[in-house]
Enzyme design. Structure first.
Site, short mmCIF file in Angstrom:
data_model
loop_
_atom_site.label_atom_id
_atom_site.label_comp_id
_atom_site.label_asym_id
_atom_site.label_seq_id
_atom_site.Cartn_x
_atom_site.Cartn_y
_atom_site.Cartn_z
CG ASP A 69 75.75 38.49 32.35
OD1 ASP A 69 75.61 39.30 31.20
OD2 ASP A 69 76.49 39.21 33.19
CB THR A 70 80.07 35.33 30.84
OG1 THR A 70 79.32 34.12 30.60
CG2 THR A 70 81.52 35.07 31.05
#
Length: 193
Positions: A69-70
């Site tokens: 995830d970013t």
């Protein structure tokens, strides 16, 4: 052993290919990405990477799963994926002329349940953007489906004065850490250098 990327991101597929990894399957994880009440950005990135890997693992227990995830953040403010042009413009205006952090959560989950969970932070400094630059970037459409409404590997690369940390983390997946996590778990997919 199958290797599964728990993401629909073509950027993550391309980043894995750069280090010689081709996932056997790409299975997008469907998890709620809404921040929890008072959740710190670093905790959110960690939680979502872990949740994505574990969600896909339920249906593929014999595979190695890569979840990621970013999170783009200015202070404690999280800039998700812009929902429309107005929000993309607001994000770019906020990022203009200042530093922000890109926090990448990574979870590599082995079939036996062992997991390597990492959180990486890259500091990104944007130049001051003119109204014309923001308008042009919005018109390009490149902001769609990007955390913080920009893609460093595209046109927005011209906005970046400097970075401190992993470039591939800003694109969407810290490949150095993926390779080390796989090796640490004793998993050696074909092609991994």
């Amino acid at each position: 052993m199958a290797l599964i990327l728990a993401s629909a991101s073509p950027r993550r597929v391309e980043l894995l290919a750069q280090i010689g990894i081709t996932p056997n399957l790409i299975v997008p994880a469907h998890v709620d990405e809404t921040p929890l009440d008072r959740e710190r950005p670093i905790d959110m990135a960690r939680r979502l990477a872990d949740a994505k890997a574990r969600e896909v693992h339920k249906n593929h227990p014999q595979a190695c799963i890569i979840g990621a995830d970013t999170v783009v953040t200015v202070g404690r403010r999280i800039l998700g994926k812009a929902e429309d042009e107005a929000q993309a413009r607001a994000f770019l205006t906020l990022l203009s002329g200042r530093s922000h952090r890109v926090i990448g959560g990574l979870c590599v989950l082995a079939p036996d349940g062992r997991a390597v969970l990492r959180v990486l932070t890259t500091k990104v400094d944007f130049k001051r953007l003119s109204a014309a630059e923001i308008d042009g970037y919005i018109a390009s459409g490149e902001w769609h489906d990007k955390a913080g409404a920009y893609a460093i590997q595209g046109l927005a690369g011209a906005f970046v004065k400097s970075i401190n940390g992993s470039y591939s983390n800003v694109v969407g997946l810290a490949v150095h850490d993926v390779a080390n996590a796989l090796k640490g778990l004793g998993i050696h997919p074909p092609g991994l250098v």
